[in-house]
Design a protein around this motif. Sequence first.
Motif, PDB file in Angstrom:
ATOM      1  N   SER A  67       1.051  -1.094   0.137  1.00 36.81           N
ATOM      2  CA  SER A  67      -0.143  -0.058  -0.288  1.00 36.81           C
ATOM      3  C   SER A  67       0.995   1.218  -0.148  1.00 36.81           C
ATOM      4  CB  SER A  67      -1.024  -0.204   1.274  1.00 36.81           C
ATOM      5  OG  SER A  67      -1.672   1.057   1.129  1.00 36.81           O
ATOM      6  N   VAL A  68       0.633   2.103  -0.985  1.00 36.64           N
ATOM      7  CA  VAL A  68       1.500   3.527  -1.036  1.00 36.64           C
ATOM      8  C   VAL A  68       0.566   4.395  -1.374  1.00 36.64           C
ATOM      9  CG1 VAL A  68       3.117   4.453  -2.541  1.00 36.64           C
ATOM     10  CG2 VAL A  68       3.423   2.260  -2.243  1.00 36.64           C
ATOM     11  N   GLN A  69       0.372   5.430  -0.461  1.00 38.04           N
ATOM     12  CA  GLN A  69      -0.607   6.506  -0.731  1.00 38.04           C
ATOM     13  C   GLN A  69       0.326   7.857  -0.273  1.00 38.04           C
ATOM     14  OE1 GLN A  69      -3.844   6.067   2.145  1.00 38.04           O
ATOM     15  NE2 GLN A  69      -3.435   3.635   1.837  1.00 38.04           N
ATOM     16  N   VAL A  70      -0.196   8.951  -0.891  1.00 38.60           N
ATOM     17  CA  VAL A  70       0.219  10.278  -0.620  1.00 38.60           C
ATOM     18  C   VAL A  70      -0.195  10.629   0.999  1.00 38.60           C
ATOM     19  CG1 VAL A  70       0.727  12.492  -1.053  1.00 38.60           C
ATOM     20  CG2 VAL A  70       0.624  10.779  -2.935  1.00 38.60           C
ATOM     21  N   PRO A  71       0.493  10.625   1.912  1.00 40.27           N
ATOM     22  CA  PRO A  71      -0.039  10.990   3.375  1.00 40.27           C
ATOM     23  C   PRO A  71      -0.002  12.790   3.233  1.00 40.27           C
ATOM     24  CG  PRO A  71       2.438  10.710   3.369  1.00 40.27           C
ATOM     25  CD  PRO A  71       2.105  10.333   2.026  1.00 40.27           C
ATOM     26  N   SER A  72      -0.512  13.149   4.208  1.00 41.49           N
ATOM     27  CA  SER A  72      -0.867  14.611   4.531  1.00 41.49           C
ATOM     28  C   SER A  72       0.773  15.254   5.063  1.00 41.49           C
ATOM     29  CB  SER A  72      -1.540  14.918   5.689  1.00 41.49           C
ATOM     30  OG  SER A  72      -1.102  14.450   7.005  1.00 41.49           O
ATOM     31  N   ILE A  73       0.800  16.610   4.798  1.00 42.07           N
ATOM     32  CA  ILE A  73       2.046  17.141   5.236  1.00 42.07           C
ATOM     33  C   ILE A  73       2.516  16.961   6.559  1.00 42.07           C
ATOM     34  CG2 ILE A  73       3.067  19.438   5.233  1.00 42.07           C
ATOM     35  CD1 ILE A  73       2.813  18.390   2.513  1.00 42.07           C
ATOM     36  N   ARG A  74       1.340  17.163   7.466  1.00 41.70           N
ATOM     37  CA  ARG A  74       1.422  16.843   8.905  1.00 41.70           C
ATOM     38  C   ARG A  74       1.869  15.451   9.342  1.00 41.70           C
ATOM     39  NH1 ARG A  74      -3.439  19.398  12.316  1.00 41.70           N
ATOM     40  NH2 ARG A  74      -2.262  18.515  13.894  1.00 41.70           N
ATOM     41  N   SER A  75       1.413  14.426   8.613  1.00 39.50           N
ATOM     42  CA  SER A  75       1.844  13.110   8.686  1.00 39.50           C
ATOM     43  C   SER A  75       3.168  12.858   8.263  1.00 39.50           C
ATOM     44  CB  SER A  75       0.839  11.982   7.981  1.00 39.50           C
ATOM     45  OG  SER A  75      -0.523  12.108   8.469  1.00 39.50           O
ATOM     46  N   MET A  76       3.300  13.543   7.294  1.00 40.61           N
ATOM     47  CA  MET A  76       4.941  13.167   6.847  1.00 40.61           C
ATOM     48  C   MET A  76       6.048  14.037   7.717  1.00 40.61           C
ATOM     49  SD  MET A  76       4.830  13.586   2.459  1.00 40.61           S
ATOM     50  CE  MET A  76       3.736  15.305   2.583  1.00 40.61           C
ATOM     51  N   LEU A  77       5.743  15.278   8.038  1.00 34.69           N
ATOM     52  CA  LEU A  77       6.342  16.022   8.956  1.00 34.69           C
ATOM     53  C   LEU A  77       6.824  15.266  10.592  1.00 34.69           C
ATOM     54  CD1 LEU A  77       5.216  19.644   8.661  1.00 34.69           C
ATOM     55  CD2 LEU A  77       7.408  18.507   7.912  1.00 34.69           C
ATOM     56  N   SER A  78       5.647  14.342  10.944  1.00 30.88           N
ATOM     57  CA  SER A  78       5.724  13.969  12.128  1.00 30.88           C
ATOM     58  C   SER A  78       6.319  12.543  11.847  1.00 30.88           C
ATOM     59  CB  SER A  78       4.179  13.201  12.657  1.00 30.88           C
ATOM     60  OG  SER A  78       3.571  14.353  13.117  1.00 30.88           O
ATOM     61  N   MET A  79       6.447  11.912  10.641  1.00 28.96           N
ATOM     62  CA  MET A  79       7.266  10.652  10.403  1.00 28.96           C
ATOM     63  C   MET A  79       8.700  11.136  10.464  1.00 28.96           C
ATOM     64  SD  MET A  79       5.714   7.856  10.707  1.00 28.96           S
ATOM     65  CE  MET A  79       4.683   8.627  11.799  1.00 28.96           C
ATOM     66  N   LEU A  80       8.925  12.152   9.753  1.00 28.09           N
ATOM     67  CA  LEU A  80      10.556  12.683   9.418  1.00 28.09           C
ATOM     68  C   LEU A  80      10.823  12.883  11.028  1.00 28.09           C
ATOM     69  CD1 LEU A  80      10.043  14.868   6.477  1.00 28.09           C
ATOM     70  CD2 LEU A  80      11.509  12.699   6.587  1.00 28.09           C
ATOM     71  N   GLY A  81      10.163  13.423  11.677  1.00 23.46           N
ATOM     72  CA  GLY A  81      10.785  14.016  13.057  1.00 23.46           C
ATOM     73  C   GLY A  81      10.926  13.106  13.912  1.00 23.46           C
ATOM     74  N   ILE A  82       9.949  11.966  14.012  1.00 22.45           N
ATOM     75  CA  ILE A  82      10.125  11.035  14.882  1.00 22.45           C
ATOM     76  C   ILE A  82      11.169   9.801  14.428  1.00 22.45           C
ATOM     77  CG2 ILE A  82       9.145   8.622  15.759  1.00 22.45           C
ATOM     78  CD1 ILE A  82       6.338  10.444  15.640  1.00 22.45           C
ATOM     79  N   GLY A  83      11.387   9.740  13.193  1.00 19.81           N
ATOM     80  CA  GLY A  83      12.528   9.102  12.639  1.00 19.81           C
ATOM     81  C   GLY A  83      13.833   9.596  12.886  1.00 19.81           C
ATOM     82  N   PHE A  84      13.825  10.994  12.741  1.00 19.55           N
ATOM     83  CA  PHE A  84      14.977  11.555  13.136  1.00 19.55           C
ATOM     84  C   PHE A  84      15.657  11.544  14.554  1.00 19.55           C
ATOM     85  CE2 PHE A  84      18.011  15.342  13.871  1.00 19.55           C
ATOM     86  CZ  PHE A  84      18.604  15.129  12.896  1.00 19.55           C
ATOM     87  N   ALA A  85      14.601  11.649  15.563  1.00 21.72           N
ATOM     88  CA  ALA A  85      14.918  11.944  16.879  1.00 21.72           C
ATOM     89  C   ALA A  85      14.769  10.660  17.839  1.00 21.72           C
ATOM     90  CB  ALA A  85      14.121  12.918  17.452  1.00 21.72           C
ATOM     91  N   PHE A  86      13.977   9.671  17.276  1.00 19.80           N
ATOM     92  CA  PHE A  86      13.549   8.477  18.348  1.00 19.80           C
ATOM     93  C   PHE A  86      14.753   7.597  18.672  1.00 19.80           C
ATOM     94  CE2 PHE A  86      12.358   3.886  18.976  1.00 19.80           C
ATOM     95  CZ  PHE A  86      11.814   4.228  20.057  1.00 19.80           C
TER      96      PHE A  86
END
Length: 254
Positions: A67-86
Motif C-alpha cells: 500500500s502506497v499513498q500520499v500522506p498529509s503534510i503533517r503526517s510526513m513531518l511527524s514521521m520525519l521528526g520521529i524517525g530523526f529523533a527517536f
Amino acid sequence: MKTILQILKNLIVLFVLCVFPTGIFLIIEYAVTHEISRSSDYAPLCTLIGAVLSVIVFSKQKSVSISVQVPSIRSMLSMLGIGFAFKQCLLYMLCLTIGMNITGSLNTSLFALVSMLFITPIGEEIIFRGILPDLLNPQKTKTKLSFAAVLLIASLIWTAVHLHGMSVASLLLFADGVMMTAIYLKCRNLVLTILYHAALNASMLIVGTLNEKHYGIAAVICVLILIASVFNLIHLKHSSASNAECNTNLKSNG
C-alpha cells in the motif's frame, strides 16, 4: 503446518531474490577486476533491484499487496521528526546511564548520501515492511496475536540482517524495526516508513557528527523534535477522529 511451510518457502524465495542481484554484481566485478573490493558501494542499489524483483514475483502470486499513498503534510513531518529523533533520544539515555559513546560520522560522498537518504530506505522498506509482513501472515489474519507475531518476527529478521556484532547500539536496531513495522501495520502506507527510515539515516550522519563538539545542543534539539512530532501526531489523530464523528452525525441527521 501447511501455513508454516508456505511461510518458510516464501521467505527462502524472498532471500534468493534479494541476494541474486548482489551475486551478479560480485561475479561481474571479479570478472573485470579479478578482485572483490567494492561490494559495499553497490549494496544499496542491489537491495533496491532485489526489492523490485520480489515485488514482481510475489505480486504475480498475489502473496503481497503493498500500500502506497500520499500522506498529509503533517503526517510526513511527524514521521520525519520521529524517525530523526527517536533513536537519538534512546542513545542519549544510554549515554547518561551507561556512558556509551554516541559520536561518529559516515561516508559523505555524493553517492553515499544518495544511497543513505533515498536508495536504501526505499529498497529496504519495500522488503522489510512492504513484503515481509504479508509473507509472514499469508492468511491476512487481523487479530492482536497475528499483529504481535508479525511485528516480532519481522523486527527480529530486520535486526539479524543489520546486526554487526553484539552491542547495545546494535540491539537498538530492534527498536527501529519495531517502530517501522508497527507504523506500516497500523497505517498501511509505505511512504510513511520510507520517510521514517530516511530521517533515521540522516540523523546518524548529522547528529553523530554534531555530538563531537555540541553534544548538549544536539540532545536538546532531538528531544524537542521528538516531543513536537509526537504531539503533532496525537493532535492529527484526534482531528481525524473528530472529523469522522462529525461526518457520521451529518449523515445520520440527513
